[in-house]
Design a protein around this motif. Structure first.
Motif, short mmCIF file in Angstrom:
data_model
loop_
_atom_site.label_atom_id
_atom_site.label_comp_id
_atom_site.label_asym_id
_atom_site.label_seq_id
_atom_site.Cartn_x
_atom_site.Cartn_y
_atom_site.Cartn_z
N ILE A 134 2.08 2.97 7.92
CA ILE A 134 1.51 3.06 6.58
C ILE A 134 2.31 2.20 5.59
O ILE A 134 1.78 1.70 4.59
CB ILE A 134 1.44 4.53 6.11
CG1 ILE A 134 0.40 4.70 5.02
CG2 ILE A 134 2.80 5.06 5.69
CD1 ILE A 134 -1.03 4.62 5.49
N GLY A 135 3.59 1.99 5.88
CA GLY A 135 4.41 1.11 5.03
C GLY A 135 4.00 -0.34 5.15
O GLY A 135 4.14 -1.11 4.19
N ILE A 136 3.49 -0.74 6.32
CA ILE A 136 2.96 -2.10 6.47
C ILE A 136 1.77 -2.28 5.54
O ILE A 136 1.63 -3.31 4.87
CB ILE A 136 2.56 -2.37 7.93
CG1 ILE A 136 3.78 -2.29 8.85
CG2 ILE A 136 1.86 -3.73 8.07
CD1 ILE A 136 3.46 -2.44 10.33
N ASP A 137 0.89 -1.26 5.49
CA ASP A 137 -0.25 -1.31 4.57
C ASP A 137 0.22 -1.50 3.14
O ASP A 137 -0.36 -2.28 2.37
CB ASP A 137 -1.05 -0.01 4.66
CG ASP A 137 -1.79 0.14 5.98
OD1 ASP A 137 -2.72 -0.63 6.23
OD2 ASP A 137 -1.44 1.05 6.75
N LEU A 138 1.27 -0.76 2.77
CA LEU A 138 1.76 -0.83 1.39
C LEU A 138 2.21 -2.23 1.03
O LEU A 138 1.84 -2.78 -0.01
CB LEU A 138 2.91 0.16 1.21
CG LEU A 138 3.50 0.20 -0.20
CD1 LEU A 138 2.50 0.76 -1.19
CD2 LEU A 138 4.79 1.03 -0.21
N VAL A 139 3.02 -2.83 1.88
CA VAL A 139 3.51 -4.18 1.62
C VAL A 139 2.35 -5.17 1.62
O VAL A 139 2.25 -6.04 0.74
CB VAL A 139 4.55 -4.60 2.68
CG1 VAL A 139 4.98 -6.05 2.47
CG2 VAL A 139 5.77 -3.68 2.60
N ALA A 140 1.45 -5.02 2.58
CA ALA A 140 0.33 -5.96 2.72
C ALA A 140 -0.52 -6.03 1.46
O ALA A 140 -0.94 -7.12 1.06
CB ALA A 140 -0.54 -5.56 3.91
N MET A 141 -0.78 -4.90 0.85
CA MET A 141 -1.68 -4.89 -0.30
C MET A 141 -1.14 -5.71 -1.46
O MET A 141 -1.91 -6.27 -2.25
CB MET A 141 -1.95 -3.45 -0.74
CG MET A 141 -2.71 -2.63 0.29
SD MET A 141 -4.27 -3.41 0.79
CE MET A 141 -5.22 -3.22 -0.71
N SER A 142 0.16 -5.81 -1.59
CA SER A 142 0.75 -6.61 -2.67
C SER A 142 1.00 -8.06 -2.26
O SER A 142 0.65 -8.99 -2.99
CB SER A 142 2.06 -5.98 -3.14
OG SER A 142 1.82 -4.79 -3.86
#
Length: 391
Positions: A134-142
């Protein structure tokens, strides 16, 4: 407008700015205060266009869509039109916002900033127990937002909030953030861990973060030189990424299936398909930009094709999308069938298998498609008119 970070009852996490992205490791040190003031360049950077109106073949997201019996994003509790209206009002207070990232001049360069969260995909993380990605998703969105300007990400900061800190769980989440930073070749500079008793349910947490990158002023990708006849190149997504999960969860409830059930014709469970981490396009996009011919880039997030692609066009231009020109992942077919969702609603809510769209010259399109190093599709072209139409 300014804002500041300060640790009240929260716990601040700080990492050395000099840490190389490939060797980042979470540290346990905490500071009692962290004062950092910055100019907030925009509120929700997207300044959504009028692509939701029904002009020249553009798909309309009318309130009538729920009369078919199919589910809609609005019914699931998310009103894209209301979000667009809020951004328009904020734009009156802070003129000049728009695009996927905010640009701040610094010498012969621009700092480019983006901020986002993961949304209700977190609900599925709680249900599946999948917290490592889920942290990959967080970084990816920005970082996917700021690379649309041609900016190379420099650093990322996160915010992790929970009712009661579960150190093991938090470590799993932050490991994903570290992985995301490594994939985008940026530094995890710091973050905030907030314990807020009674605010969140036990075992749940919330995430947000922001990234800052840099690009030379003469290298900014801004779409200004896009013309009719330019080609739309689509880069494949891994699935739903991190948008539309309020509707996904409504579809799941209607279907009667659980996250442990197999995705029809997919070979994996619904939980695994839905939790596939967002693709981080940074290295691929920067490589394609370096070879020339890239005029504009759209990150396909909330608003899907309908709202995101027109944001990179000069006035008077629109997109014509070729149906069946790329492989639509099985998860989207299941979502549409199980929820009886109309095509237009799908295209405005989900990425439909294309996570990034590059507007390029004809010559660049031939080079990209012939390269074979990256998987890419020729999905459409720039036309005179407005909005997005499909054949």
């Amino acid at each position: 407008m300014t804002t500041s970070f300060a640790a009240n009852t929260e716990l601040s996490r700080v990492f050395a700015a000099s840490t190389v992205a490939s060797s980042i490791k979470p540290k346990t040190s905490r500071l009692s205060t962290w004062g950092c003031t910055f100019k907030r360049l925009s509120y929700r950077f997207p300044l959504l266009s009028a692509a939701a109106t029904n002009k020249g073949g553009v798909f309309s997201m009318s309130k009538e869509s729920d009369k078919t019996g199919g589910l809609t994003y609005r019914e699931a509790g998310v009103d894209i039109d209301a979000g667009s209206e809020l951004v328009k009002r904020i734009a009156k207070m802070a003129p000049g916002i728009g695009g996927f990232g905010g640009l701040y001049p610094l010498g012969d360069s621009y700092l480019v900033a983006g901020t986002d969260g993961v949304g209700t995909k977190l609900k599925l993380a709680f249900e599946t127990g999948i917290h490592e990605t889920i942290g990959i998703d967080l970084v990816a969105m920005s970082v996917n937002d700021i690379v649309t300007s041609g900016a190379k990400p420099l650093f990322f900061l996160d915010y992790f909030a929970t009712s009661r800190l579960d150190v093991d769980l938090a470590e799993r989440v932050i490991k994903g953030i570290v992985d995301g930073c490594q994939q985008s070749d940026c530094t995890l500079l710091g973050g905030e861990t907030a314990e807020m008793p009674d605010f969140y349910a036990d075992g749940e947490y919330d995430l947000s973060g922001f990234a800052v990158g840099i690009v030379k002023k003469d290298s900014v990708i801004d779409g200004k030189n896009i013309v009719a006849g330019d080609v739309l190149i689509g880069l494949p997504s891994s699935g739903v990424h991190s948008n539309g999960f309020s509707l996904v969860r409504r579809v799941l409830a209607r279907s009667g299936l659980s996250l442990k059930d197999q995705l029809p014709s997919g070979g994996i469970t619904l939980g695994e398909a839905l939790m596939a981490p967002t693709v981080i396009y940074v290295k691929e996009v920067l490589d394609l930009i370096s070879k020339g011919g890239v005029k504009g880039i759209a990150h396909i997030t909330g608003g899907g094709f309908t709202d995101n692609i027109p944001r990179v066009f000069p006035e008077g231009l629109g997109a014509f999308i070729y149906n069946n020109s790329w492989e639509v992942p099985a998860i989207f077919k299941w979502i549409q069938e199980a929820g009886r969702i109309e095509d237009a609603e799908m295209r405005r809510t989900f990425n439909m298998g294309i996570g990034m769209v590059l507007v390029v010259t004809e010559e660049a399109s031939r080079r990209i498609l012939a390269d074979g190093h990256y998987k890419a599709y020729r999905i459409g072209e720039v036309v005179k008119g407005e909005g997005v139409s499909f054949n």
